[in-house]
Design a protein around this motif. Structure first.
Motif, mmCIF file in Angstrom:
data_model
loop_
_atom_site.group_PDB
_atom_site.id
_atom_site.type_symbol
_atom_site.label_atom_id
_atom_site.label_comp_id
_atom_site.label_asym_id
_atom_site.label_seq_id
_atom_site.Cartn_x
_atom_site.Cartn_y
_atom_site.Cartn_z
ATOM 1 N N PHE A 77 -12.150 -11.313 -3.403
ATOM 2 C CA PHE A 77 -13.233 -11.500 -3.787
ATOM 3 C C PHE A 77 -13.087 -12.239 -4.529
ATOM 4 C CE2 PHE A 77 -10.454 -10.016 -7.024
ATOM 5 C CZ PHE A 77 -10.855 -10.897 -8.267
ATOM 6 N N SER A 78 -14.642 -13.046 -4.833
ATOM 7 C CA SER A 78 -15.007 -13.959 -5.967
ATOM 8 C C SER A 78 -16.028 -12.976 -6.683
ATOM 9 C CB SER A 78 -15.314 -15.401 -5.018
ATOM 10 O OG SER A 78 -16.542 -14.992 -3.258
ATOM 11 N N THR B 126 -14.482 -9.549 0.918
ATOM 12 C CA THR B 126 -14.349 -9.794 1.915
ATOM 13 C C THR B 126 -12.541 -9.378 2.679
ATOM 14 O OG1 THR B 126 -13.397 -11.785 1.387
ATOM 15 C CG2 THR B 126 -15.712 -12.108 2.140
ATOM 16 N N GLY B 127 -12.607 -9.196 3.945
ATOM 17 C CA GLY B 127 -11.321 -8.866 4.562
ATOM 18 C C GLY B 127 -10.684 -7.458 3.782
ATOM 19 N N TRP B 128 -11.589 -6.428 3.642
ATOM 20 C CA TRP B 128 -10.575 -5.319 3.428
ATOM 21 C C TRP B 128 -10.180 -4.790 4.331
ATOM 22 C CZ3 TRP B 128 -11.750 -2.625 -1.116
ATOM 23 C CH2 TRP B 128 -12.867 -3.087 -1.671
ATOM 24 N N GLY B 129 -8.541 -4.404 3.506
ATOM 25 C CA GLY B 129 -7.760 -3.377 4.873
ATOM 26 C C GLY B 129 -6.897 -4.865 5.323
ATOM 27 N N LYS B 130 -7.105 -6.344 5.778
ATOM 28 C CA LYS B 130 -5.991 -7.153 5.439
ATOM 29 C C LYS B 130 -4.897 -7.101 5.290
ATOM 30 C CE LYS B 130 -9.595 -10.189 8.122
ATOM 31 N NZ LYS B 130 -10.026 -11.349 8.634
ATOM 32 N N LYS B 131 -4.320 -7.776 5.645
ATOM 33 C CA LYS B 131 -3.010 -7.986 4.692
ATOM 34 C C LYS B 131 -2.609 -8.909 4.008
ATOM 35 C CE LYS B 131 2.010 -9.423 5.763
ATOM 36 N NZ LYS B 131 3.322 -9.774 7.048
ATOM 37 N N VAL B 132 -2.098 -8.859 2.868
ATOM 38 C CA VAL B 132 -1.839 -9.782 1.579
ATOM 39 C C VAL B 132 -0.242 -10.156 1.146
ATOM 40 C CG1 VAL B 132 -4.639 -9.503 0.763
ATOM 41 C CG2 VAL B 132 -2.550 -8.024 -0.380
ATOM 42 N N SER B 133 -0.507 -10.966 0.038
ATOM 43 C CA SER B 133 0.720 -11.017 -0.517
ATOM 44 C C SER B 133 0.642 -11.482 -1.587
ATOM 45 C CB SER B 133 1.774 -11.908 0.965
ATOM 46 O OG SER B 133 2.960 -12.050 -0.005
ATOM 47 N N ILE B 134 1.910 -10.880 -2.723
ATOM 48 C CA ILE B 134 1.069 -11.308 -4.281
ATOM 49 C C ILE B 134 2.839 -11.203 -4.840
ATOM 50 C CG2 ILE B 134 0.138 -10.796 -6.050
ATOM 51 C CD1 ILE B 134 -2.032 -9.798 -4.497
ATOM 52 N N LYS B 135 3.037 -12.077 -5.207
ATOM 53 C CA LYS B 135 4.571 -12.656 -5.740
ATOM 54 C C LYS B 135 4.671 -12.971 -7.136
ATOM 55 C CE LYS B 135 5.878 -13.866 -0.784
ATOM 56 N NZ LYS B 135 6.945 -13.702 0.029
ATOM 57 N N ALA B 136 5.635 -12.638 -7.235
ATOM 58 C CA ALA B 136 5.624 -13.111 -8.695
ATOM 59 C C ALA B 136 6.321 -15.080 -8.945
ATOM 60 C CB ALA B 136 6.523 -12.354 -9.682
ATOM 61 N N PRO B 137 5.569 -15.181 -9.753
ATOM 62 C CA PRO B 137 5.918 -16.618 -10.181
ATOM 63 C C PRO B 137 8.038 -16.724 -10.095
ATOM 64 C CG PRO B 137 4.427 -15.871 -12.356
ATOM 65 C CD PRO B 137 5.036 -14.522 -11.189
ATOM 66 N N ASP B 138 7.630 -18.518 -10.066
ATOM 67 C CA ASP B 138 9.156 -18.758 -10.081
ATOM 68 C C ASP B 138 9.917 -17.835 -11.441
ATOM 69 O OD1 ASP B 138 12.097 -19.727 -10.171
ATOM 70 O OD2 ASP B 138 11.132 -21.954 -9.342
#
Length: 257
Positions: A44-45, A235-247
């Motif tokens: 989203f934006s 946009t991109g509903w249902g598409k693969k996303v990757s959310i990771k924790a910081p270093d």
């Protein structure tokens, strides 16, 4: 000639009558429910504008992604920046980023930057009032990626074509939406929020617009007569996303005093 005109007019009526009525979009709630799978998400934006006396100024811009779990939003990654010269905060011109993974939140930039210990750029906290970051207080109050929120607001809205328009109070929204309850420092009162949810024929939400009194969500002097309008696109509903924790090496759980 009169007979010819009459015949043409009659043919026009027949053609117009034969045109199919605009089909209703697929059920947005059912479509969203089908997308709630681990690893999937939506991007989203949005832009929040502040207006009064017929004039308007851009206030905050945000962009981000929501990651889904089996029962709803499981993670998020949002970057926000204040673009209005009327808001004066320390380091407010630096973008702020927040990553949420379950109950863990990681905050960076913005007003957090000056309070970081040397060598650290991320602050880890469990405070759910920071789920959208500090700048999230100015953000979109309606989150259509929440199944319960979308369901409740669609039910109470009036559909016109591919748009659902309605009104909900802050108090009601606080009960309906866990995201709103943990991201906006709003008074839980009867202040109305007017909203429009636009959907594609597929039932996917494409845009959300909300308008509400600024003073009801942000207690700053001078905002008594101002109105906030937030416009968000998805946009991109249902598409693969990757959310990771910081270093981990860049993360602290204590800020400088």
């Amino acid at each position: 000639m009169k007979k010819m005109i009459a015949a043409v007019a009659a043919a026009g009526v027949l053609v117009a009558g034969a045109l199919p009525a605009q089909a209703a979009p697929k059920d947005p709630v059912g479509v969203l429910k089908s997308l709630m799978k681990p690893g999937a998400g939506v991007r989203f934006s949005d832009l929040t504008m502040m207006s009064a006396d017929g004039s308007s100024v851009d206030l905050v811009k945000r962009k981000g992604v929501f990651g889904f779990g089996k029962k709803g939003i499981a993670a998020h990654d949002i970057t926000s920046r204040i673009v209005s010269p009327t808001i004066e905060l320390t380091d407010s011109r630096k973008p702020e980023r927040v990553i949420g993974l379950g109950k863990d939140l990681y905050l960076s930039g913005g007003n957090w930057a000056e309070d970081m210990p040397k060598g650290k750029t991320w602050y880890k906290t469990g405070s759910q009032l920071m789920r959208a970051g500090g700048y999230g207080f100015y953000g979109q109050v309606i989150n259509p990626a929440e199944f319960g929120t979308l369901s409740a607001l669609i039910k109470r809205a009036k559909r016109g074509g591919n748009a659902y328009t309605g009104k909900v109070t802050l108090k009601e929204l606080h009960k309906i939406s866990p995201w709103f309850a943990s991201t906006i420092l709003a008074r839980r009162d009867s202040t109305p929020v007017e909203y429009t949810i636009n959907v594609a024929p597929s039932g996917l939400v494409t845009k959300v617009t909300s308008t509400y009194a600024a003073a009801a969500v942000v207690s700053f002097p001078g905002l008594e007569d101002e109105t906030f309008t937030a416009v968000s696109t998805f946009t991109g509903w249902g598409k693969k996303v990757s959310i990771k924790a910081p270093d981990p090496a860049l993360v602290t759980t204590k800020l400088k005093k």
